[in-house]
Every structure is written in structure tokens, then in C-alpha cells.
Design an enzyme around this catalytic site. Sequence first.
Site, PDB file in Angstrom:
ATOM      1  N   CYS A  45       4.562  10.961   6.766  1.00 43.38           N
ATOM      2  CA  CYS A  45       3.744  10.876   5.590  1.00 43.38           C
ATOM      3  C   CYS A  45       2.184  10.764   5.926  1.00 43.38           C
ATOM      4  O   CYS A  45       1.560  11.336   5.355  1.00 43.38           O
ATOM      5  CB  CYS A  45       3.900   9.474   4.993  1.00 43.38           C
ATOM      6  SG  CYS A  45       5.525   9.307   4.273  1.00 43.38           S
ATOM      7  N   HIS A  90      10.500  10.154  -1.920  1.00 49.28           N
ATOM      8  CA  HIS A  90       9.920  11.696  -1.562  1.00 49.28           C
ATOM      9  C   HIS A  90      10.935  12.253  -0.661  1.00 49.28           C
ATOM     10  O   HIS A  90      11.559  11.752   0.209  1.00 49.28           O
ATOM     11  CB  HIS A  90       8.603  11.529  -0.736  1.00 49.28           C
ATOM     12  CG  HIS A  90       7.312  11.442  -1.581  1.00 49.28           C
ATOM     13  ND1 HIS A  90       6.163  10.801  -1.012  1.00 49.28           N
ATOM     14  CD2 HIS A  90       7.052  12.047  -2.539  1.00 49.28           C
ATOM     15  CE1 HIS A  90       5.372  10.607  -1.830  1.00 49.28           C
ATOM     16  NE2 HIS A  90       5.398  11.484  -2.596  1.00 49.28           N
TER      17      HIS A  90
HETATM   18  N1  ARG Z   1       2.527   4.278  -0.917  1.00 48.58           N
HETATM   19  C1  ARG Z   1       2.617   5.922  -1.087  1.00 48.58           C
HETATM   20  C2  ARG Z   1       3.202   6.230  -2.364  1.00 48.58           C
HETATM   21  O1  ARG Z   1       4.177   5.614  -2.784  1.00 48.58           O
HETATM   22  C3  ARG Z   1       3.345   6.239   0.123  1.00 48.58           C
HETATM   23  C4  ARG Z   1       3.577   7.692   0.369  1.00 48.58           C
HETATM   24  C5  ARG Z   1       4.525   8.203   1.439  1.00 48.58           C
HETATM   25  N2  ARG Z   1       4.365   9.482   1.752  1.00 48.58           N
HETATM   26  C6  ARG Z   1       5.068  10.391   1.809  1.00 48.58           C
HETATM   27  N3  ARG Z   1       5.014  11.527   2.317  1.00 48.58           N
HETATM   28  N4  ARG Z   1       6.503  10.246   1.652  1.00 48.58           N
HETATM   29  O2  ARG Z   1       2.986   7.385  -2.938  1.00 48.58           O
END
Ligand code: ARG
Length: 271
Positions: A261, A167
Site C-alpha cells: 500500500c 483492495h
Molecule cells: N485507509 C486506507 C483505505 O482504506 C488504506 C489503503 C490501503 N492501500 C492499499 N493499497 N490497500 O483506503
Amino acid sequence: MRTARTRHYLMCRPTYFDVVYSINPWMDPSKPVDTRLAISQWENLREVYLGLGHTVDTIDPVPGLPDMVFAANGATVIDGRALVARFRDAQRVAEGPAYHDWLRDNGFTDLRTAGAVNEGEGDYLLAGDWLLAGQGFRSDPRSHEEAQEFFGRPVVGLTLVDPHYYHLDTALTVLDERTIAYYPAAFSPGSAAVLRRLFPDAVLATAEDAAVFGLNAASDGRNVVLPDNATGLKDQLRARGFHPVGVDLSELLKAGGSVKCCTLELRGAAT
Ligand code: ARG
């Protein structure tokens, strides 16, 4: 001297947090997760925000959605308009409607669910007038055009190339309207060149600070809340006049998430 502006955040208590599937390289379902520890670390983050004078709303966690704690992914909210997420992975798809309904019930009448895969503020970060938008792993490049049209703000597409930084908010953080910090190796050569051109004075994070999710930070323009063990980045921030505030979210890192996150900014909130 940097100036703080108080923020309005939405968070989701990790009541049902766990790692039971793997959709990024950090997630190992065979490793034990301490949900109680995750909750106390999250409560501490919430208290840090309140202590800084921010407003924190919470959305009710839903059983069976262990990643719902990562509120940043639920939407992008700018000028009181909300573009609700459409998740790539089946395990997270139901989070979209949950965030949609919370926003609707809390006065955001101008809201739409994205047509293309769009993981909210995980991949969309507002830096001054530009909406920086990640692609490569999660959000579909077609969602960039949709976001530009919806918000009427120029979207700058950036390609992520390292699956550990899947991300945009794992590899780049907005410190204030003009200042960002990022980890160059997470981006394609062309996207890294775009960042150098737009932000020649950016803070460049080391591989060590990126690996502890130091860039998964939330800044109010002066106070930068980030993982406490991003020690090099904290020094760089101090040297630039920011005030780093370290927190420990080690349990949430087992799912590939940290401070940012867990935090959705509601800009121009309806309340
Ligand atoms: N386990 C989640 C995923 O892989 C983690 C998300 C993390 N969020 C972020 N804004 N980077 O989607």
C-alpha cells in the site's frame, strides 16, 4: 535461482498519518496512533528498498490527508503511461489530484484521471501481460474496461468478497511475471477459479498470513518485502526460491495498509 530487477517506486512520508475516520474494517478511530512510530517504520521500508538497489521517489504529504501514505492507491503506471486514481471515499478524493500533479511535474505527460472509481495499484496489479483488477469494494467494474482501453493490456476482473480484504493488493501479490501468491477465501468462487486456471502454481496463503497483511508485499522478482510476522508465507516463499525480507509496519496496519500500500511502482518511468 530467481532474478531481481531493480524498480522505481514512489512513496509518501506518513507525516500526517492518523486514523480519524473508518472506511475499512481495520480502521478504529478510537484507537491511538503513534505517528512518530509510523514514520520510523516507513523510513525503514524506504531504506530496505534503497538497500535492494531500487530507486525511491517521494511525493510531499498533504496536511489533512492521513491516508496519503498509501501511495499505491494514487495511480497505475505502465509503459510510462499513468492512469490516475479516482477515490470512492470523500476523505481520500483530494489525493487523486495530488498524485496527478506529482506525475505531471515529473515527466509523465501521458496521464489521465480515471472516470470511474479506480483506486490505482490497490486494485490493479500487473502480472506478466495481464492486468489483474479487483472489484467489489472500491474500484468500479467500469474502471476495468477503462484501464484495458488505456493500457492496451487484457484486464482480468476479480471479485473480492471479504471486507477485510477490500483492495486486491491485500489478498494477492505478484511475485514475478508468472508467479503470484493469494488468499483464496478473499475471492468469489468464480474469481478463485479464474486464479486457479491462470496460475495453477500459485502460492496459496493461509488465513493467518493474510490477516497480518502478508500478501501486501512488494517483490522485485527475487526479494519479497513483506510484513515480518507473515511467518508461514516467508517459509513458502523460501521454498520457491524467493528471498523474503521482513519489515514491521504495525502502525500503518491500523489504517488497513502495509508494504505494498505504501509503494507505487513507476513502470517505464519518464525520468
Ligand atoms: N485507509 C486506507 C483505505 O482504506 C488504506 C489503503 C490501503 N492501500 C492499499 N493499497 N490497500 O483506503
